[in-house]
Design an enzyme around this catalytic site. Structure first.
Site, PDB file in Angstrom:
ATOM      1  N   THR A 130       0.819  -1.211   0.000  1.00 55.19           N
ATOM      2  CA  THR A 130       0.000   0.000   0.000  1.00 55.19           C
ATOM      3  C   THR A 130       0.855   1.264   0.000  1.00 55.19           C
ATOM      4  OG1 THR A 130      -1.486   1.263   1.439  1.00 55.19           O
ATOM      5  CG2 THR A 130      -0.106  -0.327   2.532  1.00 55.19           C
ATOM      6  N   ASP A 131       0.271   2.357  -0.470  1.00 51.76           N
ATOM      7  CA  ASP A 131       0.989   3.640  -0.414  1.00 51.76           C
ATOM      8  C   ASP A 131       1.070   4.175   1.026  1.00 51.76           C
ATOM      9  OD1 ASP A 131      -1.693   4.356  -0.099  1.00 51.76           O
ATOM     10  OD2 ASP A 131      -1.675   5.927  -1.630  1.00 51.76           O
ATOM     11  N   GLU A 132       0.277   3.570   1.937  1.00 54.33           N
ATOM     12  CA  GLU A 132       0.272   4.077   3.321  1.00 54.33           C
ATOM     13  C   GLU A 132       1.605   3.861   4.032  1.00 54.33           C
ATOM     14  OE1 GLU A 132      -3.155   3.354   5.718  1.00 54.33           O
ATOM     15  OE2 GLU A 132      -4.527   3.578   4.049  1.00 54.33           O
ATOM     16  N   TYR A 157      -1.832  -0.464  10.999  1.00 59.19           N
ATOM     17  CA  TYR A 157      -1.980  -1.146   9.690  1.00 59.19           C
ATOM     18  C   TYR A 157      -0.774  -0.856   8.802  1.00 59.19           C
ATOM     19  CZ  TYR A 157      -3.303  -1.586   4.765  1.00 59.19           C
ATOM     20  OH  TYR A 157      -3.300  -1.878   3.415  1.00 59.19           O
ATOM     21  N   LYS A 161       2.224  -3.314   7.329  1.00 60.12           N
ATOM     22  CA  LYS A 161       2.479  -3.498   5.894  1.00 60.12           C
ATOM     23  C   LYS A 161       3.919  -3.085   5.563  1.00 60.12           C
ATOM     24  CE  LYS A 161       0.034  -4.588   2.952  1.00 60.12           C
ATOM     25  NZ  LYS A 161      -0.350  -5.909   2.371  1.00 60.12           N
TER      26      LYS A 161
HETATM   27  P1  NAD Z   1      -9.674  -7.336   2.059  1.00 57.54           P
HETATM   28  O1  NAD Z   1      -9.700  -7.023   3.506  1.00 57.54           O
HETATM   29  O2  NAD Z   1     -10.886  -7.095   1.230  1.00 57.54           O
HETATM   30  O3  NAD Z   1      -9.300  -8.884   1.862  1.00 57.54           O
HETATM   31  C1  NAD Z   1      -8.296  -9.515   2.584  1.00 57.54           C
HETATM   32  C2  NAD Z   1      -8.407 -11.021   2.337  1.00 57.54           C
HETATM   33  O4  NAD Z   1      -7.347 -11.669   3.071  1.00 57.54           O
HETATM   34  C3  NAD Z   1      -9.720 -11.631   2.825  1.00 57.54           C
HETATM   35  O5  NAD Z   1     -10.243 -12.527   1.858  1.00 57.54           O
HETATM   36  C4  NAD Z   1      -9.320 -12.384   4.097  1.00 57.54           C
HETATM   37  O6  NAD Z   1     -10.132 -13.523   4.351  1.00 57.54           O
HETATM   38  C5  NAD Z   1      -7.892 -12.785   3.775  1.00 57.54           C
HETATM   39  N1  NAD Z   1      -7.098 -13.004   4.993  1.00 57.54           N
HETATM   40  C6  NAD Z   1      -6.981 -12.176   6.050  1.00 57.54           C
HETATM   41  N2  NAD Z   1      -6.208 -12.743   7.005  1.00 57.54           N
HETATM   42  C7  NAD Z   1      -5.804 -13.944   6.521  1.00 57.54           C
HETATM   43  C8  NAD Z   1      -4.984 -14.990   7.020  1.00 57.54           C
HETATM   44  N3  NAD Z   1      -4.443 -14.922   8.243  1.00 57.54           N
HETATM   45  N4  NAD Z   1      -4.756 -16.072   6.236  1.00 57.54           N
HETATM   46  C9  NAD Z   1      -5.311 -16.163   4.994  1.00 57.54           C
HETATM   47  N5  NAD Z   1      -6.119 -15.215   4.481  1.00 57.54           N
HETATM   48  C10 NAD Z   1      -6.373 -14.115   5.221  1.00 57.54           C
HETATM   49  O7  NAD Z   1      -8.416  -6.578   1.487  1.00 57.54           O
HETATM   50  P2  NAD Z   1      -8.229  -5.795   0.102  1.00 57.54           P
HETATM   51  O8  NAD Z   1      -8.761  -4.443   0.253  1.00 57.54           O
HETATM   52  O9  NAD Z   1      -8.677  -6.660  -1.006  1.00 57.54           O
HETATM   53  O10 NAD Z   1      -6.631  -5.681   0.086  1.00 57.54           O
HETATM   54  C11 NAD Z   1      -5.842  -6.751  -0.421  1.00 57.54           C
HETATM   55  C12 NAD Z   1      -4.376  -6.393  -0.292  1.00 57.54           C
HETATM   56  O11 NAD Z   1      -4.102  -5.208  -1.013  1.00 57.54           O
HETATM   57  C13 NAD Z   1      -3.926  -6.124   1.150  1.00 57.54           C
HETATM   58  O12 NAD Z   1      -2.651  -6.674   1.315  1.00 57.54           O
HETATM   59  C14 NAD Z   1      -3.894  -4.617   1.252  1.00 57.54           C
HETATM   60  O13 NAD Z   1      -2.928  -4.195   2.193  1.00 57.54           O
HETATM   61  C15 NAD Z   1      -3.507  -4.236  -0.160  1.00 57.54           C
HETATM   62  N6  NAD Z   1      -3.992  -2.917  -0.621  1.00 57.54           N
HETATM   63  C16 NAD Z   1      -5.315  -2.580  -0.480  1.00 57.54           C
HETATM   64  C17 NAD Z   1      -5.758  -1.362  -0.982  1.00 57.54           C
HETATM   65  C18 NAD Z   1      -7.214  -0.949  -0.887  1.00 57.54           C
HETATM   66  O14 NAD Z   1      -7.530   0.199  -1.177  1.00 57.54           O
HETATM   67  N7  NAD Z   1      -8.130  -1.825  -0.500  1.00 57.54           N
HETATM   68  C19 NAD Z   1      -4.858  -0.488  -1.575  1.00 57.54           C
HETATM   69  C20 NAD Z   1      -3.509  -0.863  -1.670  1.00 57.54           C
HETATM   70  C21 NAD Z   1      -3.097  -2.088  -1.195  1.00 57.54           C
HETATM   71  O1  DAU Z   2      -4.132   3.989   0.443  1.00 59.95           O
HETATM   72  C1  DAU Z   2      -4.343   2.621   0.364  1.00 59.95           C
HETATM   73  C2  DAU Z   2      -5.192   2.173   1.542  1.00 59.95           C
HETATM   74  O2  DAU Z   2      -6.510   2.671   1.319  1.00 59.95           O
HETATM   75  C3  DAU Z   2      -5.224   0.660   1.706  1.00 59.95           C
HETATM   76  O3  DAU Z   2      -3.918   0.204   2.018  1.00 59.95           O
HETATM   77  C4  DAU Z   2      -6.190   0.250   2.827  1.00 59.95           C
HETATM   78  O4  DAU Z   2      -6.274  -1.172   2.895  1.00 59.95           O
HETATM   79  C5  DAU Z   2      -7.557   0.821   2.504  1.00 59.95           C
HETATM   80  O5  DAU Z   2      -8.458   0.525   3.550  1.00 59.95           O
HETATM   81  C6  DAU Z   2      -7.478   2.342   2.279  1.00 59.95           C
HETATM   82  O6  DAU Z   2      -7.177   3.019   3.545  1.00 59.95           O
HETATM   83  P1  DAU Z   2      -7.947   4.361   3.995  1.00 59.95           P
HETATM   84  O7  DAU Z   2      -7.877   4.459   5.451  1.00 59.95           O
HETATM   85  O8  DAU Z   2      -7.505   5.513   3.168  1.00 59.95           O
HETATM   86  O9  DAU Z   2      -9.443   3.969   3.503  1.00 59.95           O
HETATM   87  P2  DAU Z   2     -10.889   4.188   4.172  1.00 59.95           P
HETATM   88  O10 DAU Z   2     -11.892   3.810   3.120  1.00 59.95           O
HETATM   89  O11 DAU Z   2     -10.983   3.545   5.505  1.00 59.95           O
HETATM   90  O12 DAU Z   2     -10.944   5.751   4.378  1.00 59.95           O
HETATM   91  C7  DAU Z   2     -10.819   6.661   3.308  1.00 59.95           C
HETATM   92  C8  DAU Z   2     -10.873   8.067   3.869  1.00 59.95           C
HETATM   93  O13 DAU Z   2     -12.198   8.313   4.367  1.00 59.95           O
HETATM   94  C9  DAU Z   2      -9.953   8.288   5.042  1.00 59.95           C
HETATM   95  O14 DAU Z   2      -9.433   9.612   4.996  1.00 59.95           O
HETATM   96  C10 DAU Z   2     -10.849   8.129   6.266  1.00 59.95           C
HETATM   97  C11 DAU Z   2     -12.189   8.636   5.762  1.00 59.95           C
HETATM   98  N1  DAU Z   2     -13.379   7.992   6.364  1.00 59.95           N
HETATM   99  C12 DAU Z   2     -13.438   6.628   6.352  1.00 59.95           C
HETATM  100  C13 DAU Z   2     -14.520   5.970   6.909  1.00 59.95           C
HETATM  101  C14 DAU Z   2     -14.587   4.456   6.890  1.00 59.95           C
HETATM  102  C15 DAU Z   2     -14.404   8.754   6.898  1.00 59.95           C
HETATM  103  O15 DAU Z   2     -14.347  10.002   6.894  1.00 59.95           O
HETATM  104  N2  DAU Z   2     -15.479   8.113   7.448  1.00 59.95           N
HETATM  105  C16 DAU Z   2     -15.587   6.745   7.484  1.00 59.95           C
HETATM  106  O16 DAU Z   2     -16.584   6.205   8.016  1.00 59.95           O
END
Ligand code: NAD
Ligand code: DAU
Length: 352
Positions: A130-132, A157, A161
């Site tokens: 992630t970019d975080e 988180y 990562k």
């Molecule tokens: P998600 O939470 O939707 O899915 C995570 C999956 O991992 C689920 O299917 C869960 O069952 C599985 N999992 C969790 N713990 C596990 C374990 N101990 N063993 C096996 N499986 C397990 O996540 P996502 O949003 O699809 O993100 C996927 C990946 O991409 C993550 O590594 C996240 O850090 C990264 N990522 C997410 C975003 C985003 O915006 N969602 C952006 C950048 C990177």
């Molecule tokens: O940047 C990549 C990341 O983006 C991924 O690595 C993470 O897995 C993914 O969850 C996401 O993280 P964020 O924290 O940015 O996403 P989230 O959707 O939780 O929140 C987006 C923005 O909205 C953040 O500034 C917090 C705000 N927010 C979020 C929620 C859930 C609110 O204001 N209210 C809310 O209820």
């Protein structure tokens, strides 16, 4: 080629599996997932009958089971997405994140190293990050995260990562494990669990529930449609330089409150509600602890080196996303009620 996708029942993983299983019929795709609350096999209903797709329920924290799985399956590649992924949950329960994201990643790295030790050539451990991990940028500045930005994670988180990224690089440096890492910005699209901003707010607007905006809503995120992330992963998997990193973003920065207002307008329109009615649901609430101000990615490297670019502009992607949730209310209801957890018992457990 036999590819293990970890976390394939989650949001991004399910889109990636759909793409790989459909576009590469010669590849055998194994979805390795524990099925936590975030894993939903209904996300893959249209894929699970394909002959080149298989699901295996395993916890990456369990080293014994993971190394046994590697010994039996002898995979050629791992695309590692399994993680605890929600920042708010990491603030409540950091240890779950340390276990899965750090220990789980270490277990996969050890298993891959042991399985591939006699011949690393042609193998690949692709770590999805992630970019975080880069921390937070200042608001209103023309600055961006790149592959060279120093790590500065701020939440449990992102720290977990970041640690996992370091482990992946350490296994490359120390043992010669073939790796590649990508760091992507915020994804949105179908099948995202309704705890993250966009699907949570779509669901709340639909049910006329309050929209909890953290702080003043001034935080900025760079949004990318999930299928564009899957296409970037596919591109890096096939063409990316091993041992390196790629930053992926949508070049699409939105201040939260502006995005939320756009979402409200689109929803009013699509639901035939009075203009402005969804915005009345907005409620400014206590800010997220340690809330990162701004993320923005410079995707120049993947765009020039690998010729990748996002395919959808944001308004089009957001409109498509809302349409998907409105057309799939049953999915949303099963997820919010918890009924989706029965999917595994119904369709897989009995089949052994
Ligand atoms: P998600 O939470 O939707 O899915 C995570 C999956 O991992 C689920 O299917 C869960 O069952 C599985 N999992 C969790 N713990 C596990 C374990 N101990 N063993 C096996 N499986 C397990 O996540 P996502 O949003 O699809 O993100 C996927 C990946 O991409 C993550 O590594 C996240 O850090 C990264 N990522 C997410 C975003 C985003 O915006 N969602 C952006 C950048 C990177
Ligand atoms: O940047 C990549 C990341 O983006 C991924 O690595 C993470 O897995 C993914 O969850 C996401 O993280 P964020 O924290 O940015 O996403 P989230 O959707 O939780 O929140 C987006 C923005 O909205 C953040 O500034 C917090 C705000 N927010 C979020 C929620 C859930 C609110 O204001 N209210 C809310 O209820």
């Amino acid at each position: 080629m036999k590819i293990v996708v970890t976390g394939g029942a989650g949001f991004i993983g399910s889109h990636l599996i759909r793409r790989l299983a459909n576009e590469y019929p010669d590849y055998q795709v194994i979805n390795l997932d524990k099925l936590t609350y975030a894993g939903n096999l209904a996300n893959l209903k249209d894929v699970d009958q394909l002959p080149n797709y298989q699901f295996v329920r395993l916890d990456i924290v369990n080293l014994k089971e993971i190394s046994h799985f590697f010994e039996i399956e002898q995979p050629d590649a791992v695309i590692h997405l399994a993680a605890e992924s929600h920042v708010d949950r990491s603030i409540e329960d950091p240890l779950a994140f340390i276990n899965t994201n750090l220990v789980g990643t270490a277990n996969l790295l050890l298993s891959a190293k042991n399985t591939w030790k006699s011949k690393m050539e042609g193998k690949l451990f692709f770590h999805i990050s992630t970019d975080e991990v880069f921390g937070s940028l200042e608001l209103g500045k023309n600055t961006f995260f790149t592959e060279n930005t120093s790590y500065d994670p701020k939440s449990p988180y992102s720290a977990s990562k970041a640690g996992s990224d370091h482990l992946v690089r350490a296994f490359h440096h120390t043992y010669g494990l073939p790796i590649v890492i990508s760091n992507c910005s915020n994804n949105y699209g179908p099948y995202q669990f309704p705890e993250k901003l966009i699907p949570l707010f779509i669901n709340n607007i639909l049910h006329q529930k309050s929209l909890p905006v953290y702080g003043a809503g001034i935080n900025v995120r760079d949004w990318l449609y999930v299928e564009d992330h899957a296409s970037a992963i596919d591109t890096i998997f096939h063409k990316g330089n091993r041992g390196t990193t790629y930053a992926i973003g949508g070049n699409n920065e939105w201040k939260n409150i502006d995005l939320i207002r756009l979402l409200c307008q689109l929803m009013d329109d699509k639901l035939g509600r009075e203009k402005g009615s969804s915005e009345e649901l907005i409620s400014f609430v206590t800010d997220r602890a340690g809330h990162d101000l701004r993320y923005a990615i410079d995707s120049g490297k993947i765009m020039t080196e690998l010729n990748w670019k996002p395919s959808l502009d944001f308004e089009e992607g957001l409109s498509k996303t809302i349409d998907w949730y409105l057309d799939n209310k049953e999915w949303l209801e099963e997820v919010t009620s918890g009924a989706y957890m029965e999917y595994y018992n119904k369709y897989y457990k009995d089949r052994g």
